[in-house]
Enzyme design. Structure first.
Site, PDB file in Angstrom:
ATOM      1  N   CYS A  43      55.016  39.721  54.629  1.00 24.74           N
ATOM      2  CA  CYS A  43      53.974  40.468  55.332  1.00 24.74           C
ATOM      3  C   CYS A  43      53.792  41.864  54.746  1.00 24.74           C
ATOM      4  O   CYS A  43      52.678  42.300  54.471  1.00 24.74           O
ATOM      5  CB  CYS A  43      54.320  40.558  56.817  1.00 24.74           C
ATOM      6  N   CYS A  48      50.183  40.344  54.742  1.00 24.67           N
ATOM      7  CA  CYS A  48      49.289  40.983  55.712  1.00 24.67           C
ATOM      8  C   CYS A  48      48.916  42.430  55.385  1.00 24.67           C
ATOM      9  O   CYS A  48      47.742  42.794  55.434  1.00 24.67           O
ATOM     10  CB  CYS A  48      49.929  41.003  57.107  1.00 24.67           C
ATOM     11  N   LYS A  51      47.074  43.013  51.965  1.00 25.37           N
ATOM     12  CA  LYS A  51      45.793  42.286  52.112  1.00 25.37           C
ATOM     13  C   LYS A  51      44.813  43.074  52.982  1.00 25.37           C
ATOM     14  O   LYS A  51      43.654  43.238  52.654  1.00 25.37           O
ATOM     15  CB  LYS A  51      46.077  40.902  52.713  1.00 25.37           C
ATOM     16  N   TYR A 178      43.352  30.382  55.524  1.00 23.86           N
ATOM     17  CA  TYR A 178      43.408  31.831  55.741  1.00 23.86           C
ATOM     18  C   TYR A 178      43.315  32.616  54.426  1.00 23.86           C
ATOM     19  O   TYR A 178      42.478  33.488  54.267  1.00 23.86           O
ATOM     20  CB  TYR A 178      44.763  32.211  56.347  1.00 23.86           C
ATOM     21  N   GLU A 182      40.083  34.789  53.062  1.00 20.40           N
ATOM     22  CA  GLU A 182      40.209  36.249  53.138  1.00 20.40           C
ATOM     23  C   GLU A 182      40.003  36.864  51.753  1.00 20.40           C
ATOM     24  O   GLU A 182      39.286  37.855  51.590  1.00 20.40           O
ATOM     25  CB  GLU A 182      41.579  36.638  53.711  1.00 20.40           C
ATOM     26  N   ARG A 199      39.784  20.639  48.636  1.00 19.62           N
ATOM     27  CA  ARG A 199      39.934  19.180  48.532  1.00 19.62           C
ATOM     28  C   ARG A 199      39.135  18.427  49.596  1.00 19.62           C
ATOM     29  O   ARG A 199      38.851  17.253  49.443  1.00 19.62           O
ATOM     30  CB  ARG A 199      41.403  18.792  48.616  1.00 19.62           C
ATOM     31  N   HIS A 437      29.022  49.754  77.670  1.00 20.84           N
ATOM     32  CA  HIS A 437      27.768  49.669  76.927  1.00 20.84           C
ATOM     33  C   HIS A 437      27.516  50.933  76.113  1.00 20.84           C
ATOM     34  O   HIS A 437      27.783  52.017  76.618  1.00 20.84           O
ATOM     35  CB  HIS A 437      26.630  49.457  77.938  1.00 20.84           C
ATOM     36  N   GLU A 442      31.288  44.016  75.151  1.00 20.85           N
ATOM     37  CA  GLU A 442      30.715  43.794  76.492  1.00 20.85           C
ATOM     38  C   GLU A 442      30.202  42.370  76.657  1.00 20.85           C
ATOM     39  O   GLU A 442      30.086  41.872  77.779  1.00 20.85           O
ATOM     40  CB  GLU A 442      29.609  44.812  76.795  1.00 20.85           C
TER      41      GLU A 442
HETATM   42  P1  NDP Z   1      46.293  27.206  55.144  1.00 25.44           P
HETATM   43  O1  NDP Z   1      47.154  26.190  55.745  1.00 25.44           O
HETATM   44  O2  NDP Z   1      45.578  28.172  56.022  1.00 25.44           O
HETATM   45  O3  NDP Z   1      45.180  26.482  54.255  1.00 25.44           O
HETATM   46  C1  NDP Z   1      45.542  25.607  53.231  1.00 25.44           C
HETATM   47  C2  NDP Z   1      44.290  25.155  52.490  1.00 25.44           C
HETATM   48  O4  NDP Z   1      44.689  24.475  51.316  1.00 25.44           O
HETATM   49  C3  NDP Z   1      43.431  24.213  53.282  1.00 25.44           C
HETATM   50  O5  NDP Z   1      42.086  24.457  52.970  1.00 25.44           O
HETATM   51  C4  NDP Z   1      43.866  22.819  52.772  1.00 25.44           C
HETATM   52  O6  NDP Z   1      42.822  21.910  52.741  1.00 25.44           O
HETATM   53  C5  NDP Z   1      44.237  23.126  51.335  1.00 25.44           C
HETATM   54  N1  NDP Z   1      45.344  22.310  50.835  1.00 25.44           N
HETATM   55  C6  NDP Z   1      46.531  22.075  51.424  1.00 25.44           C
HETATM   56  N2  NDP Z   1      47.324  21.344  50.633  1.00 25.44           N
HETATM   57  C7  NDP Z   1      46.625  21.103  49.512  1.00 25.44           C
HETATM   58  C8  NDP Z   1      46.907  20.390  48.317  1.00 25.44           C
HETATM   59  N3  NDP Z   1      48.075  19.789  48.127  1.00 25.44           N
HETATM   60  N4  NDP Z   1      45.949  20.325  47.365  1.00 25.44           N
HETATM   61  C9  NDP Z   1      44.766  20.936  47.548  1.00 25.44           C
HETATM   62  N5  NDP Z   1      44.450  21.627  48.652  1.00 25.44           N
HETATM   63  C10 NDP Z   1      45.361  21.714  49.628  1.00 25.44           C
HETATM   64  O7  NDP Z   1      47.213  27.955  54.067  1.00 25.44           O
HETATM   65  P2  NDP Z   1      47.163  29.381  53.370  1.00 25.44           P
HETATM   66  O8  NDP Z   1      47.888  29.230  52.114  1.00 25.44           O
HETATM   67  O9  NDP Z   1      45.769  29.930  53.350  1.00 25.44           O
HETATM   68  O10 NDP Z   1      48.005  30.301  54.357  1.00 25.44           O
HETATM   69  C11 NDP Z   1      49.358  29.951  54.685  1.00 25.44           C
HETATM   70  C12 NDP Z   1      49.726  30.462  56.042  1.00 25.44           C
HETATM   71  O11 NDP Z   1      49.861  31.860  56.005  1.00 25.44           O
HETATM   72  C13 NDP Z   1      48.671  30.205  57.115  1.00 25.44           C
HETATM   73  O12 NDP Z   1      48.843  28.946  57.704  1.00 25.44           O
HETATM   74  C14 NDP Z   1      48.898  31.317  58.082  1.00 25.44           C
HETATM   75  O13 NDP Z   1      49.841  30.900  59.033  1.00 25.44           O
HETATM   76  C15 NDP Z   1      49.470  32.425  57.239  1.00 25.44           C
HETATM   77  N6  NDP Z   1      48.466  33.471  57.020  1.00 25.44           N
HETATM   78  C16 NDP Z   1      47.944  34.115  58.101  1.00 25.44           C
HETATM   79  C17 NDP Z   1      46.996  35.099  57.933  1.00 25.44           C
HETATM   80  C18 NDP Z   1      46.417  35.765  59.137  1.00 25.44           C
HETATM   81  O14 NDP Z   1      47.035  35.681  60.200  1.00 25.44           O
HETATM   82  N7  NDP Z   1      45.263  36.408  59.043  1.00 25.44           N
HETATM   83  C19 NDP Z   1      46.514  35.501  56.608  1.00 25.44           C
HETATM   84  C20 NDP Z   1      47.120  34.746  55.541  1.00 25.44           C
HETATM   85  C21 NDP Z   1      48.067  33.772  55.758  1.00 25.44           C
HETATM   86  P3  NDP Z   1      42.433  20.965  53.994  1.00 25.44           P
HETATM   87  O15 NDP Z   1      42.256  21.831  55.204  1.00 25.44           O
HETATM   88  O16 NDP Z   1      41.177  20.344  53.549  1.00 25.44           O
HETATM   89  O17 NDP Z   1      43.568  20.022  54.143  1.00 25.44           O
END
Ligand code: NDP
Length: 448
Positions: A43, A48, A51, A178, A182, A199, A437, A442
């Site tokens: 983080c 976080c 970022k 996420y 972002e 995918r 307001h 609101e």
């Molecule tokens: P996410 O789980 O949010 O998203 C993963 C993405 O990658 C999805 O679009 C998924 O596709 C795709 N994917 C998963 N596996 C594969 C694969 N083997 N091949 C190709 N595509 C794949 O993961 P992130 O890496 O973005 O973030 C990880 C974690 O970090 C989050 O779950 C969150 O908990 C935390 N995080 C939180 C933030 C916040 O609170 N603002 C900011 C950044 C991270 P599909 O959905 O189509 O399966």
């Protein structure tokens, strides 16, 4: 006194590990922590915090764009990536020092090296030294997953993105979760040409469908290209040092950088856990009970390594509850309902409680209230982006079960609204609250 070198040895000085160390020490435990990289964890060091600074930086693009409408005559503006990157890095250094001094002031001994589990009550440092502890806490976090890609060595992850030598003119980002979205927003605003490839055809799985279906066209209107059902198959380096991305669907996209954000996997490889009877899940995660106990009685785990909810505030709560339970004689668990979350896209989305779909599964029938509005700050803007808030309500008790928002500052607004949902307030109580307001917030008390 015990025969152990320490009462608690923590592996990993991230959000969960540092909190657990500090609280256990405050309860009188003799605590040590080992960290192989930098104190602060994902983080603070490469998640976080840096970022969010990039997100703030990218907001200036829109503010500067709209400024003349508000009467500001600006000269030529220019963006300097290296300056921003170095500023962010220096702030991360400052935070790392703050976290380190927290450990020192709580008399937590810090080993700046890797540690692995060598026995139920023993850890082995990279230097070879073995240390005994009555309790071991695993708080090593998670690590970006790199899918099978021919040419994966040319790709970066969120670990490297903060250190890019220059702003990429063209960036391909794989994933639609996420991190991918972002950073798509950040690079788009800073001036890169961004293509998101995924995918599937889903973005931000888990968020209410009404939010994601509004976010996608807004991101597209801002100039971000999306290629769904096109996972990356191959990345090759070209003669001019640029990259060529080929997707499984046959698309070819030229890029200067390729970032992969396809989830994060618990970082348990090589940690010695199997040898002491700590069960691991299919994704390498450590299953724990409500008190963060693993299948080995002297070993506990908190944070992303347990793959429950991968969010910093949750890891912090788990670390705190662990320390109070084991060293403070105050057994405490963490409640996993009503955890607010946000995605710092542009515009951001934020949510707490049940989505409409989840609420229907649990309650059968639900009432839904919606507000689709043009935020005042966008009135003069060339971008006619709308905000959207949604309340999901139990028709029997009138309790608000979920709030889902997309629009400027929605994470800031949602945090306060989450208190009301957590407290079980009713839609009638929302309605009784006088509106503030003019504000976007609101809308939350004006939905009829
Ligand atoms: P996410 O789980 O949010 O998203 C993963 C993405 O990658 C999805 O679009 C998924 O596709 C795709 N994917 C998963 N596996 C594969 C694969 N083997 N091949 C190709 N595509 C794949 O993961 P992130 O890496 O973005 O973030 C990880 C974690 O970090 C989050 O779950 C969150 O908990 C935390 N995080 C939180 C933030 C916040 O609170 N603002 C900011 C950044 C991270 P599909 O959905 O189509 O399966």
């Amino acid at each position: 006194m015990t025969d152990f070198d320490y009462d608690l040895f923590v592996i990993g000085a991230g959000s969960g590990g540092v909190r657990a160390s500090r609280i256990a020490a405050s309860h009188g435990a003799r605590v040590a922590v080992a960290e192989e990289f930098r104190v602060g964890g994902t983080c603070v060091i490469r998640g976080c915090v840096p970022k969010k600074l990039l997100v703030y930086a990218s907001h200036f693009a829109h503010t500067l764009h709209d400024a003349p409408t508000y009467g500001w005559n600006l000269g030529e503006t220019a963006f300097d990536w290296a300056k921003l990157r170095d500023f962010v890095a220096s702030d991360v250094d400052r935070l790392e020092r703050a976290y380190t001094s927290t450990l020192e002031s709580n008399k937590v001994e810090h080993f700046a090296e890797r540690a692995v589990v060598a026995g139920p009550n023993t850890v082995r440092l990279a230097s070879g030294r073995e240390i005994s502890a009555k309790v071991i806490l695993i708080a090593v976090g998670a690590w970006p997953v790199m899918p099978e890609i021919d040419g994966a060595e040319h790709c970066i992850t969120s670990n490297e993105v903060f250190h890019l030598p220059e702003l990429p003119g063209r960036i391909v980002i794989q994933g639609a979760g996420y991190i991918a979205l972002e950073f798509a927003g950040v690079f788009n605003a800073l001036g890169s040409q961004v293509t998101v490839v995924n995918r599937s055809d889903k973005i931000l799985r888990g968020y209410d469908h009404d939010l994601t279906e509004r976010l996608l066209p807004i991101m597209q209107a801002r100039g971000i290209e999306f290629a769904f059902n096109h996972p990356i198959e191959k990345v090759s380096k070209q003669a001019d040092d640029s990259l060529l991305v080929r997707t499984a669907g046959g698309l070819e996209i030229a890029a200067d950088a390729v970032m992969v954000a396809t989830g994060r996997r618990p970082k348990t490889d090589g940690l010695g856990l199997e040898s002491v009877g700590v069960d691991l899940g299919a994704n390498g995660e450590i299953p724990v009970d409500e008190y963060n106990r693993t299948s080995c009685p002297s070993i506990y785990a908190v944070g992303d390594v347990t793959d429950r909810v991968q969010l910093t505030p949750v890891a912090i709560r788990q670390g705190h509850a662990f320390a109070d339970t084991v060293f403070g004689a105050m057994p405490r668990t963490v409640a996993y309902d009503h955890i607010p979350s946000a995605v710092f896209t542009q515009p951001p989305i934020a949510a707490v409680g049940l989505t409409e779909e989840q609420a229907r599964l649990v309650h059968g029938h639900v009432k839904v209230f919606k507000s689709d509005f043009r935020p005042m700050q966008n009135m003069f803007s060339a971008v006619a982006e709308r905000g959207y808030y949604k309340l999901v309500v139990d028709p029997v008790t009138d309790k608000v079960l979920g709030i889902h928002m997309i629009g400027p500052d929605s994470p800031e607004i949602l945090q306060a609204a989450a208190i009301a949902v957590k407290a079980g307030l009713t839609k009638a109580q929302f309605d009784e609250t006088v509106a503030l307001h003019p504000s976007m917030a609101e809308e939350l008390v004006l939905m009829r």
